[in-house]
Write a protein that holds these residues in place. Structure first.
Motif, PDB file in Angstrom:
ATOM      1  N   PRO A  20      -1.030  -7.327   6.351  1.00  0.00           N
ATOM      2  CA  PRO A  20      -1.550  -6.983   7.490  1.00  0.00           C
ATOM      3  C   PRO A  20      -2.846  -6.428   7.471  1.00  0.00           C
ATOM      4  N   VAL A  21      -3.359  -6.005   6.020  1.00  0.00           N
ATOM      5  CA  VAL A  21      -4.825  -5.532   6.127  1.00  0.00           C
ATOM      6  C   VAL A  21      -5.792  -5.999   5.087  1.00  0.00           C
ATOM      7  N   GLY A  59      -8.481  -3.709   3.788  1.00  0.00           N
ATOM      8  CA  GLY A  59      -7.881  -2.598   3.559  1.00  0.00           C
ATOM      9  C   GLY A  59      -8.009  -2.213   1.909  1.00  0.00           C
ATOM     10  N   ALA A  61      -8.156  -2.730  -2.360  1.00  0.00           N
ATOM     11  CA  ALA A  61      -7.104  -3.304  -3.434  1.00  0.00           C
ATOM     12  C   ALA A  61      -5.710  -3.264  -2.911  1.00  0.00           C
ATOM     13  N   ASP A  62      -5.038  -4.071  -3.462  1.00  0.00           N
ATOM     14  CA  ASP A  62      -3.412  -4.020  -3.220  1.00  0.00           C
ATOM     15  C   ASP A  62      -2.717  -2.886  -3.978  1.00  0.00           C
ATOM     16  N   ILE A  63      -2.500  -1.949  -3.252  1.00  0.00           N
ATOM     17  CA  ILE A  63      -1.910  -0.553  -4.041  1.00  0.00           C
ATOM     18  C   ILE A  63      -0.509  -1.076  -4.495  1.00  0.00           C
ATOM     19  N   LEU A  71      -3.116  -6.532 -14.693  1.00  0.00           N
ATOM     20  CA  LEU A  71      -3.212  -7.248 -13.261  1.00  0.00           C
ATOM     21  C   LEU A  71      -3.651  -8.441 -13.413  1.00  0.00           C
ATOM     22  N   GLY A 101     -11.890  -0.786  -2.010  1.00  0.00           N
ATOM     23  CA  GLY A 101     -12.026  -2.092  -2.389  1.00  0.00           C
ATOM     24  C   GLY A 101     -12.639  -2.880  -1.389  1.00  0.00           C
ATOM     25  N   PRO A 123     -11.021   5.822   0.582  1.00  0.00           N
ATOM     26  CA  PRO A 123     -10.098   6.863   0.653  1.00  0.00           C
ATOM     27  C   PRO A 123      -9.218   6.706  -0.748  1.00  0.00           C
ATOM     28  N   GLU A 124      -9.913   6.343  -1.874  1.00  0.00           N
ATOM     29  CA  GLU A 124      -8.934   6.076  -3.206  1.00  0.00           C
ATOM     30  C   GLU A 124      -8.752   7.530  -3.729  1.00  0.00           C
ATOM     31  N   LEU A 127      -5.384   8.504  -3.477  1.00  0.00           N
ATOM     32  CA  LEU A 127      -4.475   7.686  -4.153  1.00  0.00           C
ATOM     33  C   LEU A 127      -4.709   8.069  -5.743  1.00  0.00           C
ATOM     34  N   GLY A 132     -13.454   2.729  -7.925  1.00  0.00           N
ATOM     35  CA  GLY A 132     -13.748   2.273  -9.452  1.00  0.00           C
ATOM     36  C   GLY A 132     -14.051   0.596  -9.747  1.00  0.00           C
ATOM     37  N   PHE A 272       1.611   7.693  -0.614  1.00  0.00           N
ATOM     38  CA  PHE A 272       1.136   6.651   0.222  1.00  0.00           C
ATOM     39  C   PHE A 272       2.174   5.832   1.011  1.00  0.00           C
ATOM     40  N   ARG A 276       4.755   6.123   4.909  1.00  0.00           N
ATOM     41  CA  ARG A 276       4.915   5.067   6.043  1.00  0.00           C
ATOM     42  C   ARG A 276       6.716   4.637   5.988  1.00  0.00           C
ATOM     43  N   ARG A 280      10.866   3.514   8.964  1.00  0.00           N
ATOM     44  CA  ARG A 280      11.904   2.497   8.726  1.00  0.00           C
ATOM     45  C   ARG A 280      13.228   3.489   8.851  1.00  0.00           C
TER      46      ARG A 280
HETATM   47  C1  LIG Z   1      -7.668  -4.983  -9.287  1.00  0.00           C
HETATM   48  C2  LIG Z   1      -7.934  -3.446  -9.140  1.00  0.00           C
HETATM   49  C3  LIG Z   1      -8.884  -2.772  -9.760  1.00  0.00           C
HETATM   50  C4  LIG Z   1      -9.030  -1.334  -9.501  1.00  0.00           C
HETATM   51  C5  LIG Z   1      -9.909  -0.937  -8.414  1.00  0.00           C
HETATM   52  C6  LIG Z   1      -9.800   0.360  -7.970  1.00  0.00           C
HETATM   53  C7  LIG Z   1     -10.779   0.545  -6.752  1.00  0.00           C
HETATM   54  C8  LIG Z   1     -10.407   0.239  -5.628  1.00  0.00           C
HETATM   55  C9  LIG Z   1      -9.233   0.714  -5.263  1.00  0.00           C
HETATM   56  C10 LIG Z   1      -8.807   0.505  -3.746  1.00  0.00           C
HETATM   57  O1  LIG Z   1      -9.290  -0.181  -3.059  1.00  0.00           O
HETATM   58  S1  LIG Z   1      -7.176   1.451  -3.455  1.00  0.00           S
HETATM   59  C11 LIG Z   1      -7.099   1.148  -1.822  1.00  0.00           C
HETATM   60  C12 LIG Z   1      -8.181   1.864  -0.948  1.00  0.00           C
HETATM   61  N1  LIG Z   1      -7.635   1.522   0.481  1.00  0.00           N
HETATM   62  C13 LIG Z   1      -6.746   2.305   1.206  1.00  0.00           C
HETATM   63  O2  LIG Z   1      -6.392   3.541   0.664  1.00  0.00           O
HETATM   64  C14 LIG Z   1      -6.489   2.167   2.573  1.00  0.00           C
HETATM   65  C15 LIG Z   1      -5.069   2.211   2.569  1.00  0.00           C
HETATM   66  N2  LIG Z   1      -4.404   1.821   3.927  1.00  0.00           N
HETATM   67  C16 LIG Z   1      -4.627   2.424   5.050  1.00  0.00           C
HETATM   68  O3  LIG Z   1      -5.297   3.639   4.883  1.00  0.00           O
HETATM   69  C17 LIG Z   1      -4.141   2.068   6.313  1.00  0.00           C
HETATM   70  O4  LIG Z   1      -3.049   1.010   6.034  1.00  0.00           O
HETATM   71  C18 LIG Z   1      -5.224   1.160   7.399  1.00  0.00           C
HETATM   72  C19 LIG Z   1      -5.896   0.184   6.325  1.00  0.00           C
HETATM   73  C20 LIG Z   1      -6.023   2.178   7.703  1.00  0.00           C
HETATM   74  C21 LIG Z   1      -4.277   0.545   8.470  1.00  0.00           C
HETATM   75  O5  LIG Z   1      -3.563   1.328   8.974  1.00  0.00           O
HETATM   76  P1  LIG Z   1      -2.436   1.028   9.920  1.00  0.00           P
HETATM   77  O6  LIG Z   1      -1.887   2.311  10.596  1.00  0.00           O
HETATM   78  O7  LIG Z   1      -2.916  -0.099  10.855  1.00  0.00           O
HETATM   79  O8  LIG Z   1      -1.406   0.257   9.061  1.00  0.00           O
HETATM   80  P2  LIG Z   1      -0.350   0.968   8.076  1.00  0.00           P
HETATM   81  O9  LIG Z   1       0.973   1.273   8.727  1.00  0.00           O
HETATM   82  O10 LIG Z   1      -1.114   1.921   7.388  1.00  0.00           O
HETATM   83  O11 LIG Z   1      -0.317  -0.466   7.061  1.00  0.00           O
HETATM   84  C22 LIG Z   1       0.290  -1.676   7.610  1.00  0.00           C
HETATM   85  C23 LIG Z   1       1.103  -1.957   6.243  1.00  0.00           C
HETATM   86  O12 LIG Z   1       0.152  -2.460   5.272  1.00  0.00           O
HETATM   87  C24 LIG Z   1       0.247  -1.710   3.797  1.00  0.00           C
HETATM   88  N3  LIG Z   1      -0.951  -1.549   3.072  1.00  0.00           N
HETATM   89  C25 LIG Z   1      -1.987  -0.978   3.709  1.00  0.00           C
HETATM   90  N4  LIG Z   1      -3.217  -0.642   3.014  1.00  0.00           N
HETATM   91  C26 LIG Z   1      -2.654  -1.262   1.774  1.00  0.00           C
HETATM   92  C27 LIG Z   1      -3.286  -1.592   0.653  1.00  0.00           C
HETATM   93  N5  LIG Z   1      -4.514  -1.040   0.554  1.00  0.00           N
HETATM   94  N6  LIG Z   1      -2.341  -2.003  -0.346  1.00  0.00           N
HETATM   95  C28 LIG Z   1      -1.302  -2.545  -0.021  1.00  0.00           C
HETATM   96  N7  LIG Z   1      -0.713  -2.546   1.126  1.00  0.00           N
HETATM   97  C29 LIG Z   1      -1.295  -1.803   2.134  1.00  0.00           C
HETATM   98  C30 LIG Z   1       0.925  -0.567   4.398  1.00  0.00           C
HETATM   99  O13 LIG Z   1       1.917   0.042   3.375  1.00  0.00           O
HETATM  100  C31 LIG Z   1       1.911  -0.876   5.297  1.00  0.00           C
HETATM  101  O14 LIG Z   1       3.079  -1.619   4.797  1.00  0.00           O
HETATM  102  P3  LIG Z   1       4.285  -1.481   5.521  1.00  0.00           P
HETATM  103  O15 LIG Z   1       4.694  -0.147   5.553  1.00  0.00           O
HETATM  104  O16 LIG Z   1       4.404  -2.203   6.798  1.00  0.00           O
HETATM  105  O17 LIG Z   1       5.362  -2.277   4.703  1.00  0.00           O
END
Ligand SMILES: CCCCCCC/C=C/C(=O)SCCNC(=O)CCNC(=O)[C@H](O)C(C)(C)COP(=O)(O)OP(=O)(O)OC[C@H]1O[C@@H](n2cnc3c(N)ncnc32)[C@H](O)[C@@H]1OP(=O)(O)O
Length: 710
Positions: A20-21, A59, A61-63, A71, A101, A123-124, A127, A132, A272, A276, A280
């Motif tokens: 979804p993101v 949204g 990287a995939d957390i 990876l 990311g 928002p890292e 987490l 990075g 995180f 959520r 459920r």
């Molecule tokens: C290769 C890796 C190298 C390391 C690199 C390190 C640097 C980078 C790090 C990152 O990018 S860490 C991730 C940073 N991003 C976030 O923290 C964003 C997290 N997400 C949110 O804040 C919210 O989901 C949203 C994008 C604002 C959307 O909010 P909304 O209320 O619309 O939906 P949600 O219910 O929160 O999410 C829906 C669904 O999606 C899953 N999800 C959201 N973001 C991620 C993600 N980044 N990775 C994996 N999954 C994600 C969330 O868990 C929900 O799942 P379900 O609960 O429905 O299963």
């Protein structure tokens, strides 16, 4: 995963597709990498637009992938560098979110166009990480060090308008972002790109840089409460300000390496998903979130306009409901009206009445009167007569029996608890409490309403104190016993604050008012003139009891509101806690009276006794089916009781400490204090240890096995 097509004759439109993101999982990284290579070599293509499927840019990287030791697929840094180095202009078309990311990806593009409703951010830090994959090095080069550091340390979402002002976005538009980006891309085809490659740019100079970073580090240390990620944010941005890009990237990589698999990062990422998981929900009857429909709610009444009722009114009004606020005491009503209007800044649809009859036509009622069963029963009886059929009747009680209140009404299936946390318009947690007769539809409706209010809602079963306050009781009890044994409020609070709580238990008790617990203990028959006459002071219901809190209240020491409690304040309502010599004397006299000899108590004992007792009760809550999962308990503690996120909640913390160690600790303390049943390890904990201490996501199997034997 990354769709590629050529539009407008010369623009490669790359669309990330991972609902979804649009998180950047391995297949997406691979898809992006290949798409950029293709755009590079496609002679027809003169520019690139990068967008996200379904109105969400990315949204991050995939957390979910973070647990993997290595990876798969290309690394984000590699993908972003390939993009920045492209000789054809790349324009990010940002709709929805560009987070983590996702924003790093946008920063590797040469231009960024955002929709007016888009939000960007890093928002890292929430987490246990920092940006990075180049973000910590590119953002300061684009917006300057102070703005970048603020965005990276706070993890806040930056609205498009502000991002434009900061120079983070080049353009903000209200129309179709992708179309606008395509037009823009065509307009910059063939133009020089060097200044648009952030890796090539120096950071804007900053006067007094050393002083700036020293001050920033000091601030972060005082606010981080032991979390490491915010400190790393400062170190990384300092690298951006002082080092050439490639050196900064090396520093970033080294710093990320120290965090990536750390206990704090794991705990924060667990939070995180725990946040959520509550959505459920399920009930022991088998009713679930995906099979039950919520009733539409447009109007609500709040009964009782004390501090909680006012906050609840604000939370409901902000969620778009039309609210009737009822308070029978005229003076309190007028005061509440002023306070609510102030909080809502003149907005919201709220009407006020001294008469319960005003709730006749609403869809839902939240009762928030004094914590007194007799008063609440009377109100529920009246509400049941006054309200239209089908109105959901909810109570904000923090401990009392939901089923007893339901039994005062015509339709007990329409009664649930909606337990807010003070201040109700700010604190994220909502415990939705179902009794044995609450209908799944009523639970679904309260959960849905919680979501509308932006709350982390968790459905829990009915018992004294539900989940949060039930677990808090043994924690508070241990803190009081520790005082009897020789500790001071300062010692106990320091240990808990060092652990990461914003406030120790005694400062917290002073803030919320000692009289609140006193009233509950009276209601429970633990104290009060009729109860204590002829009884030993330190025993109740055949177990050890500390009357310290009761004695303090009898002295009129209710905490901040009276100017003294466990600490001294400069005036009633004062906020700065000072040690109180009176309390030291009081404790010495108390110990002398009861033949207690003060001993030296370590911070470790404080932590173990307070936290293990709380965790032990958490296992009992799971055992009794009051909470559906450890994740639900942890969400309650992180969002309702300010348990430090980087410790992951009490149950996650127990799993990190090691269940065997927690069990051993409880056994040790229970042997030392056999008259304290809360220290006796519960059978679920023993069973989990006997099953080899499985990881937290496997506990439910042991819980199920446990229940089927009951
Ligand atoms: C290769 C890796 C190298 C390391 C690199 C390190 C640097 C980078 C790090 C990152 O990018 S860490 C991730 C940073 N991003 C976030 O923290 C964003 C997290 N997400 C949110 O804040 C919210 O989901 C949203 C994008 C604002 C959307 O909010 P909304 O209320 O619309 O939906 P949600 O219910 O929160 O999410 C829906 C669904 O999606 C899953 N999800 C959201 N973001 C991620 C993600 N980044 N990775 C994996 N999954 C994600 C969330 O868990 C929900 O799942 P379900 O609960 O429905 O299963």
């Amino acid at each position: 995963m990354a769709q590629y097509r050529v539009v407008s004759g010369s623009v490669a439109l790359i669309t990330i597709q991972n609902p979804p993101v649009n998180a950047l999982r391995a297949a997406v990284r691979e898809g992006l990498f290949n798409a950029i290579k293709r755009a590079s070599s496609d002679p027809q293509v003169r520019s690139v637009v990068l967008s996200g499927h379904n109105g969400t840019f990315c949204g991050g990287a995939d957390i979910k992938e973070f647990g993997n030791v290595s990876l798969p697929g290309p690394h984000l840094v590699e993908v972003f560098q390939l993009m920045e180095d492209l000789v054809k202009p790349v324009v990010a078309a940002i709709e929805g979110f560009a987070l983590g990311g996702g924003l790093e990806l946008a920063l590797a593009c040469h231009y960024r166009i955002g929709h007016s409703k888009a939000r960007v951010g890093f928002p890292e830090v929430n987490l246990g990480l920092f940006p990075g994959a180049g973000g910590s090095q590119r953002l300061p080069r684009l917006v300057g060090v102070p703005a970048a550091l603020d965005i990276i340390i706070t993890g806040r979402h930056v609205a498009a308008g502000e991002a434009l002002k900061l120079g983070l976005l080049d353009k903000v538009i209200d129309q179709n972002t992708v179309d606008a980006a395509v037009t823009f891309a065509k307009s910059v085809e063939g133009k020089p790109l060097d200044n648009h490659r952030l890796g090539n740019r120096p950071c804007p100079p900053l006067e007094n840089m050393d002083a700036f970073f020293e001050e920033a580090m000091k601030r972060v240390h005082s606010r981080a409460r032991g979390a490491v990620a915010p400190i790393t944010c400062v170190q990384a941005v300092r690298g951006a300000a002082t080092l050439p890009f490639h050196k900064g990237m090396e520093l970033e990589k080294m710093l990320l390496g120290t965090l990536f698999n750390s206990a704090q990062a794991q705990a924060s990422q667990y939070c995180f998903f725990a946040e959520r998981a509550g959505a459920r929900w399920s009930m022991p009857s088998g009713a679930r979130w995906d099979t039950c429909k919520a009733k539409p709610i447009g109007t609500a009444a709040v009964i009782g306009l004390g501090t909680m009722g006012r906050g609840i009114t604000v939370a409901l009004a902000r969620a778009g409901l039309s609210v009737v606020a009822v308070e029978t005491q005229e003076h309190q009503l007028a005061e509440a009206q002023r306070a609510v209007s102030r909080m809502l800044k003149g907005g919201g649809r709220v009407s006020y009445s001294p008469d319960l009859q005003a709730a006749a036509e609403v869809d839902l009622v939240v009762e928030a009167v004094f914590e007194d069963m007799a008063i609440k029963e009377k109100i529920f009886k009246q509400l049941s007569e006054v309200c239209k059929p089908g109105t959901l009747l909810t109570t904000n009680t923090s401990t009392l029996d939901i089923d007893r209140l339901a039994s005062c009404t015509r339709d007990p299936q329409l009664v649930v608890g909606m337990h807010f946390f003070a201040p109700a318009h700010i604190m994220r947690l909502l415990e939705v409490v179902y009794g044995p007769r609450s209908s799944p539809e009523a639970v679904a409706t309260a959960m849905q309403l919680g979501k509308r209010m932006g709350k982390v809602s968790v459905a829990v079963g009915n018992c004294t104190g539900f989940v949060g306050n039930r677990m808090l009781k043994p924690y508070l009890e241990q803190a009081n016993f520790l005082l009897e044994e020789g500790a001071t409020p300062e010692l106990v609070d320091a240990a808990l604050e060092e652990f990461g709580f914003p406030m120790g238990v005694f400062k917290m008790s002073d803030l919320s008012g000692l009289d609140v617990g006193w009233r509950v203990r009276k209601e429970e028959g633990l104290t009060g003139p009729g109860v204590t006459a002829g009884q030993p002071m330190r025993i109740r219901h055949s177990r050890r009891y500390s009357p310290l809190g009761d004695l303090m209240c009898e002295e009129g020491r209710y905490g901040q509101k009276t100017g003294s409690g466990w600490y001294l304040y400069d005036k009633p309502g004062g906020r700065v806690a000072r040690s109180d010599p009176w309390l030291r004397n009081f404790l010495e006299q108390y110990r002398a009276r009861h033949g207690l000899v003060a001993r030296r108590i370590s911070q470790q004992e404080v932590l173990e006794r307070c936290l293990y007792a709380l965790i032990n009760e958490g296992f009992r809550v799971l055992e009794d089916g009051i909470a559906a999962s450890p994740q639900n308990i942890d969400a309650i503690y992180v969002f309702g009781y300010s348990w430090p996120k980087h410790r992951g909640g009490p149950m996650f913390y127990a799993s990190q400490v090691g269940l065997a160690r927690v069990l051993e600790g409880l056994n040790h303390y229970h042997q030392a204090h056999p008259d304290v049943p809360h220290l006796e390890p519960c059978s679920l904990l023993r069973r989990l240890v006997a099953s080899g201490s499985p990881p937290i996501d496997k506990w439910s199997e042991v819980v199920k096995g446990h229940r089927s034997q009951l």
